[in-house]
Design an enzyme around this catalytic site. Sequence first.
Site: not given
Ligand SMILES: *Cc1c(COP(=O)(O)O)cnc(C)c1O
Length: 386
Positions: A51, A104, A177, A202
């Site tokens: 983990r 988001y 973020d 992403k």
């Molecule tokens: C897609 C996204 C998330 C969440 O990511 P996941 O891997 O889909 O949970 C968080 N913040 C932003 C800005 C995003 O575009």
Amino acid sequence: MKDQTILVTSGRNASEQFGAVNPPVVHASTILMPSTKELRDYDSMKYRYGRHGMPTQHALMDAMAELEGGYKAVLSPSGLAAVTTALQAFLNAGDHLLMVDTVYEPTRNFCDKHLARFGVETTYYDPLIGAGIAALIKPNTKVVFTESPGSRTFEIQDIPGISAAAKANNDITVMTDNTWGTPLYFKAFDKGVDISIHAATKYIVGHSDAMLGVITARESHWQRLLDCNRTIGMAVAPDDAYLGLRGFRTLSVRLRQHQETAMALCTWLNEQPEVSRILYPAWPQDPGYSLWKRDYLGATGLFGFVLKGGVTRQSDAFLDALEHFGMGFSWGGFESLMIPNSKVKRTATVWRPEGLSFRCHAGLEDASDLIADLDQAFEGFRGQME
Ligand SMILES: *Cc1c(COP(=O)(O)O)cnc(C)c1O
């Protein structure tokens, strides 16, 4: 080392990985201790339980922290899990959180539906507030959360201004973020941020085939983040960490192409009489352009655009006519995407575009094919002006 060299070299240690160029996928739960000495020193062992990460996960954590200029990083099973872990690490019952209004939407849900249950109060603020954030800080404000550009509407935040105001008289943790900026194009720690969060799903993974989150901390914030991540049991499979590392190596070349194609699409869109506005910080007429230019080293492939108010045709026909732009959530893969931007949740500010709005991800297809596709789909709008 320059960034491009860090992308290629970081997290690699050929002598520890049988000479292989790439860190191997090491699956493990139990780690056998060679003797009672190691068993007693368990807490200080780098590899002691699956983990806590095996060489594959550690290679990605090291690489991400090095590229962004943070101290160390932890992994999460999704970008959203990275957001929720970071917030849980730095908020207690009775604390106040300042959250950007353009966040988001699942992050907003977490604040409203989950943090509220644990006695954390959230105030949403205008993404353009800058140093004006000072007026919203209360004695119990513990975290200021930023996300730039704004989800779906692409407002660039003055993160250095917000960070300076948050730290002027208070012990406030500034988070961002940084999914759009990536650790390559927005150096969060130079801009006053303490905790940088990535939906590595992403651009880091970059191929639309794995879910992954990364949280990178400044040294002063590292222990608290690590403790929380461990306490709540976050773990990432080595296969997914491997896919993250695989994508990481080519981040620079991919982003350069995503940006070039996004710019080509914006240039074409801007020439269409039906388009009223481009939502892309790297677009010189964008209101966030000068802040973007000051704080970012590049732009990525995600942007938006707004049609004029008189375009009456429903967006469905436009989207259904597109061949190269898939309709799907997420972004950052090699493929182009397009979704309507109509339902955007705001509570502290108003988002009222003059007409239909779309979010587009410029993929790695040839820009001329993408433009030809947009052109034929736009035909559906032509003659539909009131
Ligand atoms: C897609 C996204 C998330 C969440 O990511 P996941 O891997 O889909 O949970 C968080 N913040 C932003 C800005 C995003 O575009």
